[in-house]
Scaffold this active site. Structure first.
Site, PDB file in Angstrom:
ATOM      1  N   SER A  15       0.835  -1.216   0.000  1.00 49.36           N
ATOM      2  CA  SER A  15       0.000   0.000   0.000  1.00 49.36           C
ATOM      3  C   SER A  15       0.868   1.264   0.000  1.00 49.36           C
ATOM      4  O   SER A  15       0.485   2.284  -0.581  1.00 49.36           O
ATOM      5  CB  SER A  15      -0.969   0.012   1.179  1.00 49.36           C
ATOM      6  OG  SER A  15      -0.289   0.174   2.396  1.00 49.36           O
ATOM      7  N   MET A  94      10.688  -7.273   5.031  1.00 45.86           N
ATOM      8  CA  MET A  94      10.779  -7.953   6.318  1.00 45.86           C
ATOM      9  C   MET A  94      12.154  -8.539   6.642  1.00 45.86           C
ATOM     10  O   MET A  94      12.282  -9.339   7.557  1.00 45.86           O
ATOM     11  CB  MET A  94       9.711  -9.057   6.401  1.00 45.86           C
ATOM     12  CG  MET A  94       8.288  -8.531   6.261  1.00 45.86           C
ATOM     13  SD  MET A  94       7.903  -7.184   7.406  1.00 45.86           S
ATOM     14  CE  MET A  94       7.678  -8.134   8.909  1.00 45.86           C
ATOM     15  N   HIS A 113       8.065   2.933   9.236  1.00 44.58           N
ATOM     16  CA  HIS A 113       7.800   2.044  10.363  1.00 44.58           C
ATOM     17  C   HIS A 113       6.542   2.519  11.100  1.00 44.58           C
ATOM     18  O   HIS A 113       6.377   3.723  11.338  1.00 44.58           O
ATOM     19  CB  HIS A 113       9.006   2.045  11.320  1.00 44.58           C
ATOM     20  CG  HIS A 113       8.811   1.115  12.471  1.00 44.58           C
ATOM     21  ND1 HIS A 113       8.931  -0.263  12.340  1.00 44.58           N
ATOM     22  CD2 HIS A 113       8.467   1.339  13.761  1.00 44.58           C
ATOM     23  CE1 HIS A 113       8.678  -0.825  13.504  1.00 44.58           C
ATOM     24  NE2 HIS A 113       8.401   0.122  14.384  1.00 44.58           N
ATOM     25  N   GLN A 175      -1.644   3.578   8.957  1.00 44.49           N
ATOM     26  CA  GLN A 175      -1.280   3.469   7.534  1.00 44.49           C
ATOM     27  C   GLN A 175      -1.762   4.661   6.712  1.00 44.49           C
ATOM     28  O   GLN A 175      -1.085   5.086   5.777  1.00 44.49           O
ATOM     29  CB  GLN A 175      -1.818   2.158   6.959  1.00 44.49           C
ATOM     30  CG  GLN A 175      -0.939   0.969   7.361  1.00 44.49           C
ATOM     31  CD  GLN A 175      -0.731  -0.012   6.235  1.00 44.49           C
ATOM     32  OE1 GLN A 175      -1.686  -0.599   5.765  1.00 44.49           O
ATOM     33  NE2 GLN A 175       0.502  -0.210   5.810  1.00 44.49           N
ATOM     34  N   GLU A 178       0.923   6.940   7.037  1.00 43.72           N
ATOM     35  CA  GLU A 178       2.116   6.470   6.297  1.00 43.72           C
ATOM     36  C   GLU A 178       2.032   6.914   4.845  1.00 43.72           C
ATOM     37  O   GLU A 178       3.022   7.370   4.270  1.00 43.72           O
ATOM     38  CB  GLU A 178       2.201   4.936   6.329  1.00 43.72           C
ATOM     39  CG  GLU A 178       2.502   4.353   7.688  1.00 43.72           C
ATOM     40  CD  GLU A 178       2.647   2.832   7.641  1.00 43.72           C
ATOM     41  OE1 GLU A 178       2.444   2.220   6.579  1.00 43.72           O
ATOM     42  OE2 GLU A 178       2.962   2.255   8.687  1.00 43.72           O
TER      43      GLU A 178
END
Ligand code: GRF
Length: 210
Positions: A15, A94, A113, A175, A178
């Site tokens: 995303s 990751m 993050h 998010q 973000e």
């Protein structure tokens, strides 16, 4: 004058990659995403890249489930250099980046993050914030160093934590922020790396008046 060229590394839904792409398409970010790479062959982020006509490539981690072996890091950085990438954006990637990679992209690797670093580094930071009883959470864009979520901070955004929040809704609220601050941070980095905003401002004005 060419635009800053981005390489994006992610392991999941992508995303943030889509948010960067949207900002570019809307004319709010003068940048080009030249390659998207993932250690997960069937990750959504690769599908999004392919749908957008962006090179989408799998990173071979040589059979390791969680490690990012040095040789794979070297090959990945070489591939990014070969694609002419100026700035590497980690977006839900990751695996830990090591000095072998960072030495090839010194001060040119960013990460997003989902916490107000230095609080809650590591996995599921929104869950950590909930469990700690925080009333405020948020997200951070930072430079990547060899630690886990430890590099110098570029931008942060805060969100409230409501009493009835569960993990899912808090993560979603984070998010949304973000998706705003990652394009802003890339814009700041473009200026820092010598891709001046004034050039695009003049070019846009000129195009509007033709
Ligand atoms: C984001 O919450 C980001 O902060 C973390 O991983 C997640 C990636 O999400 N590092 P997406 O793949 O960009 O949707």
């Amino acid at each position: 004058m060419r635009m800053i060229r981005l390489g994006i590394l992610g392991s999941g839904t992508g995303s943030n990659m889509l948010a960067l792409l949207e900002a570019i398409r809307a004319g709010n970010l003068k940048a080009e995403i030249v390659v998207v790479m993932s250690d997960v062959a069937d990750a959504k982020i690769l599908e999004h890249a392919r749908n957008a006509g962006i090179a989408a490539e799998w990173i071979d981690c040589l059979g390791y489930a969680n490690r990012f072996p040095e040789e794979a890091q070297r090959q990945t950085a070489l591939r990014l250099l070969d694609a002419g990438v100026d700035l590497v954006c980690l977006a839900g990637f990751m695996r830990l980046i090591k000095p072998v990679f960072l030495s090839m992209y010194a001060d040119r690797v960013l990460n997003i993050h989902p916490s107000l670093l230095p609080k809650f580094p590591g996995m599921k930071a929104w869950k950590q914030a909930l469990e700690a009883g925080e009333t405020e959470a948020g997200c951070t864009v930072h430079f990547v160093d060899a630690g886990m979520d430890t590099g110098p901070i570029i931008l942060q955004a805060k969100v409230p934590v409501h009493a009835d929040d569960d993990e899912h809704c808090l993560h979603q609220r984070i998010q949304q922020q973000e998706h705003l601050i990652y394009p802003q941070a890339v814009r700041l980095m473009a200026v820092r790396l010598g891709f001046p905003l004034w050039w695009w401002w003049i070019t846009d004005q000129w195009a509007d008046h033709r």
